[in-house]
Design a protein around this motif. Structure first.
Motif, PDB file in Angstrom:
ATOM      1  N   LEU A  79       0.856  -1.188   0.000  1.00  0.00           N
ATOM      2  CA  LEU A  79       0.000   0.000   0.000  1.00  0.00           C
ATOM      3  C   LEU A  79       0.888   1.233   0.000  1.00  0.00           C
ATOM      4  O   LEU A  79       1.818   1.325   0.814  1.00  0.00           O
ATOM      5  CB  LEU A  79      -0.893   0.033   1.242  1.00  0.00           C
ATOM      6  CG  LEU A  79      -1.621  -1.265   1.616  1.00  0.00           C
ATOM      7  CD1 LEU A  79      -2.471  -1.033   2.868  1.00  0.00           C
ATOM      8  CD2 LEU A  79      -2.485  -1.761   0.463  1.00  0.00           C
ATOM      9  N   PHE A  80       0.598   2.181  -0.877  1.00  0.00           N
ATOM     10  CA  PHE A  80       1.325   3.447  -0.828  1.00  0.00           C
ATOM     11  C   PHE A  80       0.678   4.350   0.210  1.00  0.00           C
ATOM     12  O   PHE A  80      -0.561   4.479   0.272  1.00  0.00           O
ATOM     13  CB  PHE A  80       1.322   4.127  -2.203  1.00  0.00           C
ATOM     14  CG  PHE A  80       2.288   3.498  -3.175  1.00  0.00           C
ATOM     15  CD1 PHE A  80       3.645   3.408  -2.864  1.00  0.00           C
ATOM     16  CD2 PHE A  80       1.850   2.999  -4.398  1.00  0.00           C
ATOM     17  CE1 PHE A  80       4.548   2.825  -3.751  1.00  0.00           C
ATOM     18  CE2 PHE A  80       2.750   2.425  -5.295  1.00  0.00           C
ATOM     19  CZ  PHE A  80       4.102   2.337  -4.965  1.00  0.00           C
ATOM     20  N   THR A  81       1.531   4.960   1.029  1.00  0.00           N
ATOM     21  CA  THR A  81       1.069   5.890   2.073  1.00  0.00           C
ATOM     22  C   THR A  81       1.909   7.160   1.979  1.00  0.00           C
ATOM     23  O   THR A  81       2.733   7.284   1.081  1.00  0.00           O
ATOM     24  CB  THR A  81       1.256   5.280   3.478  1.00  0.00           C
ATOM     25  OG1 THR A  81       2.662   5.168   3.739  1.00  0.00           O
ATOM     26  CG2 THR A  81       0.598   3.919   3.607  1.00  0.00           C
ATOM     27  N   ARG A  82       1.738   8.056   2.955  1.00  0.00           N
ATOM     28  CA  ARG A  82       2.571   9.264   2.956  1.00  0.00           C
ATOM     29  C   ARG A  82       3.938   8.998   3.569  1.00  0.00           C
ATOM     30  O   ARG A  82       4.853   9.792   3.430  1.00  0.00           O
ATOM     31  CB  ARG A  82       1.874  10.377   3.744  1.00  0.00           C
ATOM     32  CG  ARG A  82       0.819  11.095   2.922  1.00  0.00           C
ATOM     33  CD  ARG A  82       0.315  12.312   3.649  1.00  0.00           C
ATOM     34  NE  ARG A  82      -0.399  11.938   4.856  1.00  0.00           N
ATOM     35  CZ  ARG A  82      -0.250  12.521   6.038  1.00  0.00           C
ATOM     36  NH1 ARG A  82       0.599  13.511   6.194  1.00  0.00           N
ATOM     37  NH2 ARG A  82      -0.960  12.125   7.074  1.00  0.00           N
ATOM     38  N   ASP A 103       3.891  -9.200   9.909  1.00  0.00           N
ATOM     39  CA  ASP A 103       2.504  -9.106   9.434  1.00  0.00           C
ATOM     40  C   ASP A 103       2.281  -7.756   8.761  1.00  0.00           C
ATOM     41  O   ASP A 103       1.542  -7.653   7.794  1.00  0.00           O
ATOM     42  CB  ASP A 103       1.542  -9.305  10.598  1.00  0.00           C
ATOM     43  CG  ASP A 103       1.655 -10.704  11.156  1.00  0.00           C
ATOM     44  OD1 ASP A 103       1.389 -11.658  10.402  1.00  0.00           O
ATOM     45  OD2 ASP A 103       2.080 -10.855  12.320  1.00  0.00           O
ATOM     46  N   PHE A 104       2.944  -6.726   9.322  1.00  0.00           N
ATOM     47  CA  PHE A 104       2.912  -5.389   8.727  1.00  0.00           C
ATOM     48  C   PHE A 104       4.333  -4.833   8.775  1.00  0.00           C
ATOM     49  O   PHE A 104       5.068  -5.082   9.730  1.00  0.00           O
ATOM     50  CB  PHE A 104       1.982  -4.460   9.515  1.00  0.00           C
ATOM     51  CG  PHE A 104       0.546  -4.881   9.489  1.00  0.00           C
ATOM     52  CD1 PHE A 104      -0.260  -4.574   8.409  1.00  0.00           C
ATOM     53  CD2 PHE A 104      -0.010  -5.604  10.542  1.00  0.00           C
ATOM     54  CE1 PHE A 104      -1.592  -4.971   8.366  1.00  0.00           C
ATOM     55  CE2 PHE A 104      -1.334  -6.005  10.514  1.00  0.00           C
ATOM     56  CZ  PHE A 104      -2.121  -5.694   9.418  1.00  0.00           C
ATOM     57  N   PHE A 105       4.671  -4.061   7.747  1.00  0.00           N
ATOM     58  CA  PHE A 105       6.014  -3.481   7.704  1.00  0.00           C
ATOM     59  C   PHE A 105       5.891  -2.090   7.084  1.00  0.00           C
ATOM     60  O   PHE A 105       5.317  -1.933   5.994  1.00  0.00           O
ATOM     61  CB  PHE A 105       6.933  -4.370   6.838  1.00  0.00           C
ATOM     62  CG  PHE A 105       8.388  -3.981   6.899  1.00  0.00           C
ATOM     63  CD1 PHE A 105       9.259  -4.629   7.765  1.00  0.00           C
ATOM     64  CD2 PHE A 105       8.882  -2.955   6.097  1.00  0.00           C
ATOM     65  CE1 PHE A 105      10.609  -4.269   7.832  1.00  0.00           C
ATOM     66  CE2 PHE A 105      10.228  -2.599   6.150  1.00  0.00           C
ATOM     67  CZ  PHE A 105      11.089  -3.257   7.021  1.00  0.00           C
ATOM     68  N   ALA A 106       6.411  -1.071   7.784  1.00  0.00           N
ATOM     69  CA  ALA A 106       6.225   0.325   7.355  1.00  0.00           C
ATOM     70  C   ALA A 106       7.568   0.966   7.026  1.00  0.00           C
ATOM     71  O   ALA A 106       8.559   0.728   7.719  1.00  0.00           O
ATOM     72  CB  ALA A 106       5.571   1.109   8.492  1.00  0.00           C
ATOM     73  N   PHE A 107       7.601   1.762   5.961  1.00  0.00           N
ATOM     74  CA  PHE A 107       8.814   2.557   5.719  1.00  0.00           C
ATOM     75  C   PHE A 107       8.522   3.800   4.880  1.00  0.00           C
ATOM     76  O   PHE A 107       7.423   3.949   4.344  1.00  0.00           O
ATOM     77  CB  PHE A 107       9.940   1.720   5.115  1.00  0.00           C
ATOM     78  CG  PHE A 107       9.693   1.130   3.752  1.00  0.00           C
ATOM     79  CD1 PHE A 107       9.001  -0.056   3.606  1.00  0.00           C
ATOM     80  CD2 PHE A 107      10.177   1.756   2.605  1.00  0.00           C
ATOM     81  CE1 PHE A 107       8.789  -0.613   2.353  1.00  0.00           C
ATOM     82  CE2 PHE A 107       9.978   1.209   1.348  1.00  0.00           C
ATOM     83  CZ  PHE A 107       9.280   0.020   1.221  1.00  0.00           C
ATOM     84  N   LEU A 130       3.068   0.805   3.303  1.00  0.00           N
ATOM     85  CA  LEU A 130       2.652  -0.142   4.329  1.00  0.00           C
ATOM     86  C   LEU A 130       2.509  -1.493   3.648  1.00  0.00           C
ATOM     87  O   LEU A 130       1.669  -1.662   2.755  1.00  0.00           O
ATOM     88  CB  LEU A 130       1.323   0.265   4.974  1.00  0.00           C
ATOM     89  CG  LEU A 130       0.785  -0.789   5.960  1.00  0.00           C
ATOM     90  CD1 LEU A 130       1.757  -1.017   7.114  1.00  0.00           C
ATOM     91  CD2 LEU A 130      -0.581  -0.381   6.501  1.00  0.00           C
ATOM     92  N   TYR A 131       3.354  -2.432   4.052  1.00  0.00           N
ATOM     93  CA  TYR A 131       3.183  -3.821   3.626  1.00  0.00           C
ATOM     94  C   TYR A 131       2.268  -4.495   4.643  1.00  0.00           C
ATOM     95  O   TYR A 131       2.402  -4.269   5.856  1.00  0.00           O
ATOM     96  CB  TYR A 131       4.544  -4.543   3.587  1.00  0.00           C
ATOM     97  CG  TYR A 131       4.403  -6.046   3.676  1.00  0.00           C
ATOM     98  CD1 TYR A 131       4.137  -6.789   2.543  1.00  0.00           C
ATOM     99  CD2 TYR A 131       4.508  -6.710   4.903  1.00  0.00           C
ATOM    100  CE1 TYR A 131       3.969  -8.178   2.627  1.00  0.00           C
ATOM    101  CE2 TYR A 131       4.343  -8.088   4.991  1.00  0.00           C
ATOM    102  CZ  TYR A 131       4.074  -8.811   3.857  1.00  0.00           C
ATOM    103  OH  TYR A 131       3.905 -10.168   3.937  1.00  0.00           O
TER     104      TYR A 131
END
Ligand code: PMP
Length: 404
Positions: free
Chosen positions: A85-88, A212-216, A230-231
């Protein structure tokens, strides 16, 4: 060692009549020409809104945007682009996860984070805990790294989410995420990883970590600001409701209710940061060209070079683990008798850019019993000459403030 400075025109400038030595990479990184060119080309030639248009420019923009998603998928080894997912940025990504958590948490459930987290991996959890009656527990440290026996005590069968930074933005310590994820899963908890400080510096494999979730964030890995990822594992993303609503994420909208489109677009409401995503894709291409192992190796060599030199400076305290295999190129320090803001200002007079303050980790600094630190953080364009300049400027700073 890598030799990539020519790719970063911003570095070829003087600051206060001294050649710029940029050591604030944990805050944000510089962008190579290759990435800037791709963004420029997108706006020059392809700019259009994505997904809805049938005209040529819209098709090109959509293809480029979705190609960037595939690059991210491969970069972190996700199984499917549906999981990307693309996020800010990391902050938005972690806020989304905390909001997903809010959809299932009940009073008395537990969330486990650690004392070394960035505010963006603390405050969203505090808020969701407040709303749901869940309990937020902190894991503390031992010798500058996570105390794994404390972690084992804190994770129980009541734990529903464990959320930990892969790499600390203050201590530079690399946390054993794979081991933590395995332990969290044994107790039926979801593993959330704040990858803001790891993804730019080392190869990340979300399947191997079993996150389960990975953010960068893009901007910490030479990409643009305002774009992040957000993965999430596909079955989980299917299970949770979106947290933002509007155009792009719907299937049908009726007067009384709406239905959602499929992954990953179900979560991406509104016109996305198209140029940002394409720029992030270009950054991934650039990092692949260099090779993440070479990136890691370069930074390790710099750390090997600078750590003993810093340790020789009298009155200088380095925070974080002493074992350099456990840390990245983030080095927080203080000089006895000097406020870190004065240190950073004095270094800036020498052209050396470092950060001073609480680094958005107030609970950690409180735990370390210091209100602030200076922080030098390295990346692929830094050199041993940069390290020498830092050491020399620190010595000058001490002399200027007459600290022996
Ligand atoms: N987590 C860590 C470990 C960070 O270093 C940062 C950025 N300093 C963040 C989260 C937040 O990232 P962003 O500001 O790009 O959302």
């Amino acid at each position: 060692m890598l030799d990539v400075r020519k790719d970063f025109p911003i570095l070829a400038q003087s600051v206060n009549d001294e050649p710029l030595v940029y050591l604030d990479n944990a805050a944000t990184t510089q962008k190579p020409t290759a990435v800037l060119d791709v963004i420029r080309r997108y706006y020059d030639q392809d700019n259009a809104n994505v997904h809805r248009g049938v005209h040529t420019l819209a098709e090109r923009a959509t293809a480029d945007y979705e190609a960037a998603r595939e690059k991210v998928r491969a970069f972190i080894n996700a199984k499917s682009t549906k999981e990307v997912l693309f996020t800010r940025g990391t902050t938005t990504s972690l806020n989304w996860v905390a909001q997903f958590a809010g959809q299932i948490l009940k009073a008395g459930d537990e969330i486990v984070i650690s004392i070394l987290e960035h505010h963006s991996n603390i405050v969203p959890w505090q808020e969701v805990a407040k709303r749901t009656g869940a309990i937020l527990k902190f894991v503390y440290l031992k010798d500058g790294e996570l105390d794994m026996s404390d972690l084992r005590n804190k994770i129980t069968d009541r734990t529903k989410f464990v959320s930990i930074a892969h790499v600390s933005n203050v201590l530079g310590v690399i946390n054993p995420i794979k081991e933590i994820a395995a332990y969290a899963h044994e107790h039926g908890a979801y593993m959330v990883v704040d990858g803001a400080q790891s993804t730019p510096h080392m190869a990340v494999d979300v399947q191997d970590l079993d996150a389960d979730f990975f953010a960068f964030s893009g901007h910490k890995m030479m990409g643009p600001t305002g774009i992040g990822v957000l993965y999430g594992k596909q079955d989980l993303l299917n299970q949770f409701e979106p947290v933002e609503f509007g155009g792009e994420m719907i299937d049908f909208v009726y007067e009384s209710h709406s239905t959602w489109t499929e992954l990953p677009w179900k979560f991406e409401a509104g016109t996305p940061n198209i140029a940002g995503a394409i720029g992030l894709g270009a950054t991934i291409d650039y990092l692949h060209e260099i090779g993440l192992d070479a990136v890691h190796q370069h930074e390790q060599e710099l750390v090997d070079y600078i750590l003993p030199k810093l340790q020789e400076i009298e009155g200088l305290t380095i925070y974080g683990p002493t074992d350099r295999a456990k840390r990245t190129g983030v080095i927080a320090f203080n000089i006895a008798g000097l406020h870190p803001h004065d240190v950073a200002t004095a270094l800036d007079m020498e052209g050396v850019a470092v950060r001073a303050g609480h680094h958005c980790a107030q609970p950690l600094l409180n735990y370390l019993d210091t209100p602030a630190t200076a922080r030098a953080s390295f990346y692929i364009y830094n050199t041993k000459a940069d390290c020498d300049k830092l050491v020399e400027a620190l010595q000058k700073t001490k002399e200027f403030f007459q600290i022996d």
